[in-house]
Design an enzyme around this catalytic site. Sequence first.
Site, PDB file in Angstrom:
ATOM      1  N   SER A   1       0.662  -1.240   0.052  1.00 35.99           N
ATOM      2  CA  SER A   1       0.002  -0.032   0.040  1.00 35.99           C
ATOM      3  C   SER A   1       0.902   1.192  -0.061  1.00 35.99           C
ATOM      4  O   SER A   1       1.955   1.201   0.564  1.00 35.99           O
ATOM      5  CB  SER A   1      -0.811  -0.030   1.236  1.00 35.99           C
ATOM      6  OG  SER A   1      -1.414   1.201   1.488  1.00 35.99           O
TER       7      SER A   1
ATOM      8  N   TYR B   1      -2.275  -1.487  10.784  1.00 36.61           N
ATOM      9  CA  TYR B   1      -2.471  -1.994   9.566  1.00 36.61           C
ATOM     10  C   TYR B   1      -1.257  -1.769   8.831  1.00 36.61           C
ATOM     11  O   TYR B   1      -0.866  -2.495   7.997  1.00 36.61           O
ATOM     12  CB  TYR B   1      -3.903  -1.550   8.930  1.00 36.61           C
ATOM     13  CG  TYR B   1      -3.713  -1.625   7.481  1.00 36.61           C
ATOM     14  CD1 TYR B   1      -4.063  -2.920   6.869  1.00 36.61           C
ATOM     15  CD2 TYR B   1      -3.592  -0.739   6.712  1.00 36.61           C
ATOM     16  CE1 TYR B   1      -4.088  -2.924   5.584  1.00 36.61           C
ATOM     17  CE2 TYR B   1      -3.868  -0.630   5.261  1.00 36.61           C
ATOM     18  CZ  TYR B   1      -3.818  -2.113   4.730  1.00 36.61           C
ATOM     19  OH  TYR B   1      -3.974  -1.987   3.226  1.00 36.61           O
TER      20      TYR B   1
ATOM     21  N   LYS C   1       1.838  -3.836   6.443  1.00 36.38           N
ATOM     22  CA  LYS C   1       2.211  -3.696   5.267  1.00 36.38           C
ATOM     23  C   LYS C   1       3.749  -3.643   5.112  1.00 36.38           C
ATOM     24  O   LYS C   1       4.558  -4.361   3.882  1.00 36.38           O
ATOM     25  CB  LYS C   1       1.595  -2.559   4.259  1.00 36.38           C
ATOM     26  CG  LYS C   1      -0.047  -3.043   4.219  1.00 36.38           C
ATOM     27  CD  LYS C   1      -0.169  -4.231   3.324  1.00 36.38           C
ATOM     28  CE  LYS C   1      -1.678  -4.708   3.361  1.00 36.38           C
ATOM     29  NZ  LYS C   1      -1.976  -5.993   2.901  1.00 36.38           N
TER      30      LYS C   1
END
Length: 338
Positions: free
Chosen positions: A124, A149, A153
């Site tokens: 991302s 989160y 990544k």
Amino acid sequence: MAILVTGGAGFIGSHTVVELQQAGEDVVILDNLSNADERVLGRLKAITGKDALFYKGDIRDRKILAEIFEKEKITSVIHFAGLKAVGESVEKPWEYYDNNITGTLTLIDEMRRHGVKNIIFSSSSTVYGDPDAVPVTEESPKKACTNPYGWTKSMLEQILSDVQKADPEWNVVLLRYFNPIGAHKSGTIGENPNGIPNNLMPYITQVAVGKLKELNVFGNDYDTPDGTGVRDYIHVVDLAKGHVCALKKLAPGSGLSVYNLGTGTGYSVLDIVKNFEEATGVKIPYVIKPRRADDIACNYASPARAEKELGWKAENGIREMCEDSWRWQKNNPNGYAD
Ligand code: NAD
Ligand code: UD1
């Protein structure tokens, strides 16, 4: 010979299954349906005319992974499965690290045990944090993330890079997505968030369909042309096609590759509202609210590397993104439940 698509029943995964099948690939889906609806499978078949083999299960479950690698002739894995709600990750960090990190460690361990060493990973733009300069290139520094989160990544990029470095038989593609919106032209598959959407476009479409009263615009005092946040919105079908192009980077000896998948153009929140209204003829009432915690002012991609090395370029503009998001929402106000 087939491609295993983890999280293939989800938003980006389902659109990628369509593009893979239309490019002639055989697809096996593994999804635990924690954020998806099995009815998407019938819709996929209606679009492509082909069956994707579906395994309902979890990427943390070695048994089902072993079964898939033993029964199906998997050559490569496109790995979408993961939890993705930023706010929820702050409340439930353990669940996010377990699902995303333990899940990916388990997946890649079973892959190597079965001699499958090709993976495309969903990363991302969040790994760039608050960038010093835009557009960001793949060389722009990765920065501190502001939520679990984002850290999953960033950490998984590191883990996959280290695994590839230690064993050059691995071919790893890290795809850094910007802000996917839109839906398949058929209007039969699309984004189907649980509860009140966190992201801008699903919130707008739910206002448009009458499920929500008005859009809250989070801040109009950023250092951007109209004061609202600027992002690089990309049509999910273009994003899906990026995965088909990225498959060529899984050829033996390719090693580690990193690509931004964005359009290279930034739009503000108010630009999106205006474009949505123009594309659909539906008015979006909005109110200005304080900034959302940890939001950044502006981020958009340089997609030059993906164009040069993968021959990939986003084709849809903001009008198509708005029209297609709306067609999906209008035809399916309650997602796959209708
Ligand atoms: P999504 O929630 O629609 O899809 C993820 C899918 O994975 C869901 O179908 C869910 O049921 C499944 N899943 C989750 N945990 C699983 C597990 N442990 N085992 C098996 N299946 C599991 O999300 P999406 O928007 O399609 O995103 C796909 C990937 O792309 C995610 O990894 C996400 O973090 C990443 N990503 C998304 C965006 C975005 O804005 N949508 C942006 C950047 C990166
Ligand atoms: C969010 C995530 C990011 C993730 C990305 C893509 C946060 C803090 N970040 O980023 O980790 O990679 O989604 O899934 O959630 N906005 C409003 N009103 C709304 C919703 C959004 O004004 O109701 C604004 C935001 O302030 C932002 C823009 O719209 O300026 C886009 O927001 P969003 O769709 O949530 O994406 P990101 O903030 O880029």
